[in-house]
Design an enzyme around this catalytic site. Sequence first.
Site, PDB file in Angstrom:
ATOM      1  N   HIS A  66       0.829  -1.221   0.000  1.00 40.67           N
ATOM      2  CA  HIS A  66       0.000   0.000   0.000  1.00 40.67           C
ATOM      3  C   HIS A  66       0.853   1.256   0.000  1.00 40.67           C
ATOM      4  CE1 HIS A  66      -3.212  -2.728   0.927  1.00 40.67           C
ATOM      5  NE2 HIS A  66      -2.572  -3.153   2.003  1.00 40.67           N
ATOM      6  N   HIS A  94       6.466   6.262   6.195  1.00 40.11           N
ATOM      7  CA  HIS A  94       5.949   5.872   4.885  1.00 40.11           C
ATOM      8  C   HIS A  94       5.249   7.081   4.298  1.00 40.11           C
ATOM      9  CE1 HIS A  94       2.552   5.420   7.599  1.00 40.11           C
ATOM     10  NE2 HIS A  94       1.866   5.844   6.554  1.00 40.11           N
ATOM     11  N   HIS A  96       2.075   8.744   1.347  1.00 41.81           N
ATOM     12  CA  HIS A  96       0.893   8.631   0.497  1.00 41.81           C
ATOM     13  C   HIS A  96       1.070   9.661  -0.611  1.00 41.81           C
ATOM     14  CE1 HIS A  96      -1.190   6.392   3.800  1.00 41.81           C
ATOM     15  NE2 HIS A  96      -0.354   7.108   4.515  1.00 41.81           N
ATOM     16  N   GLU A 106      -3.150  13.273   2.353  1.00 37.40           N
ATOM     17  CA  GLU A 106      -4.350  12.758   3.042  1.00 37.40           C
ATOM     18  C   GLU A 106      -5.052  13.913   3.755  1.00 37.40           C
ATOM     19  OE1 GLU A 106      -3.003   8.940   5.059  1.00 37.40           O
ATOM     20  OE2 GLU A 106      -4.216   8.325   3.359  1.00 37.40           O
ATOM     21  N   HIS A 119       4.418  10.306   6.587  1.00 33.82           N
ATOM     22  CA  HIS A 119       3.980   9.980   7.942  1.00 33.82           C
ATOM     23  C   HIS A 119       5.121   9.368   8.744  1.00 33.82           C
ATOM     24  CE1 HIS A 119      -0.522   9.686   6.600  1.00 33.82           C
ATOM     25  NE2 HIS A 119      -0.114  10.934   6.800  1.00 33.82           N
ATOM     26  N   THR A 201      -5.075   5.928   8.850  1.00 36.47           N
ATOM     27  CA  THR A 201      -5.819   6.350   7.651  1.00 36.47           C
ATOM     28  C   THR A 201      -6.059   5.202   6.670  1.00 36.47           C
ATOM     29  OG1 THR A 201      -3.794   6.926   6.473  1.00 36.47           O
ATOM     30  CG2 THR A 201      -4.862   8.676   7.797  1.00 36.47           C
ATOM     31  N   THR A 202      -5.655   3.997   7.080  1.00 38.93           N
ATOM     32  CA  THR A 202      -6.013   2.811   6.291  1.00 38.93           C
ATOM     33  C   THR A 202      -6.544   1.772   7.266  1.00 38.93           C
ATOM     34  OG1 THR A 202      -3.994   1.487   6.562  1.00 38.93           O
ATOM     35  CG2 THR A 202      -3.955   3.196   4.857  1.00 38.93           C
TER      36      THR A 202
HETATM   37  C1  LIG Z   1      -0.564  -1.755  11.308  1.00 30.97           C
HETATM   38  O1  LIG Z   1       0.174  -0.563  11.120  1.00 30.97           O
HETATM   39  C2  LIG Z   1      -0.399   0.430  10.391  1.00 30.97           C
HETATM   40  C3  LIG Z   1      -1.543   0.238   9.625  1.00 30.97           C
HETATM   41  C4  LIG Z   1      -2.074   1.318   8.914  1.00 30.97           C
HETATM   42  C5  LIG Z   1      -1.459   2.561   8.921  1.00 30.97           C
HETATM   43  C6  LIG Z   1      -2.055   3.706   8.197  1.00 30.97           C
HETATM   44  O2  LIG Z   1      -2.340   4.745   9.134  1.00 30.97           O
HETATM   45  C7  LIG Z   1      -1.613   5.812   8.777  1.00 30.97           C
HETATM   46  S1  LIG Z   1      -1.547   7.164   9.705  1.00 30.97           S
HETATM   47  N1  LIG Z   1      -0.953   5.651   7.621  1.00 30.97           N
HETATM   48  C8  LIG Z   1      -1.188   4.401   7.184  1.00 30.97           C
HETATM   49  O3  LIG Z   1      -0.792   3.914   6.145  1.00 30.97           O
HETATM   50  C9  LIG Z   1      -0.313   2.703   9.690  1.00 30.97           C
HETATM   51  O4  LIG Z   1       0.307   3.926   9.670  1.00 30.97           O
HETATM   52  C10 LIG Z   1       0.684   4.374  10.969  1.00 30.97           C
HETATM   53  C11 LIG Z   1       0.232   1.657  10.424  1.00 30.97           C
HETATM   54 ZN   LIG Z   2       0.145   6.887   6.475  1.00 31.09          ZN
END
Ligand SMILES: COc1ccc([C@H]2OC(=S)NC2=O)c(OC)c1
Ligand SMILES: [Zn+2]
Length: 259
Positions: A66, A94, A96, A106, A119, A201-202
Amino acid sequence: MAHWGYMTTNGPSTWGKDFPIANGERQSPIDIVTTAAEYDSDVLGSNALSTNYTPESEVKLVNNGHSIMCQITKKGVLTGGPLGKDEYRLEQFHLHWGAEDNRGSEHTVDGKMYASELHLVHWNASKYSSFADAVQKPDGLAVLGIFITPGVACNQFKVISDNCGKLKTSGAEMTVDTTLDPTLLLPSNTSDYWTYLGSLTTPPLFESVTWIVFKEPVEYSKEQLLALRNLVDSDGNHMQDNYRPPAALKQRKVKKTFT
Ligand SMILES: COc1ccc([C@H]2OC(=S)NC2=O)c(OC)c1
Ligand SMILES: [Zn+2]
């Protein structure tokens, strides 16, 4: 269960089927309405936000299907500001991004989208024993949101953008033998930010994130943004537009540290 993603068939508007919290009270991202944000001197207060990161001696990159993620191995601490005395440990970062420069972030600011959003993900090491333990707690995570806009290249991001070509398939991992200082991924002004209580956010969309979104964007070159768009996701498509649109603010207030 069809795996969640960002296509019409499995994108953000469908996530509520398998993750009902998608319509919860503290979902992220949000549109930051700058005139509605409240200046809060005690957020600014004596305990200004502070980062104390240790540079990585090697860079672990993962295409998780993703996004492209850098797994942190050294001790890095975020504290102060809305986090008070709690020490949050840097776990990973990571991004977006969009298929074009006009979209990809986002969070939005008065409806404006940036080309990408970085992020930096931290977990509350003062209260919990690991990221996995903290990820579902209401004060478990703190994420620094950094807006990315096209411009000059970001030197510290080169190790990621130069290696996207080797991480084209979902699940691909690599370790690059070079150093990376996460501090150099931050904007020069880290005093001016918005902060509010939100979520991942996912999926699983856990409502466990104290958000800190910096006002000042960071510049990446066109080539660095193109490198992100050439990554391939878990469905074999170009990894692009991997951003969730803003969710409802509901009963929340956004605070700001600047006038
Ligand atoms: C299981 O770990 C995760 C799962 C999802 C996210 C999403 O939430 C955000 S914020 N960005 C993302 O892609 C994550 O990020 C911290 C960590
Ligand atoms: Zn993120």
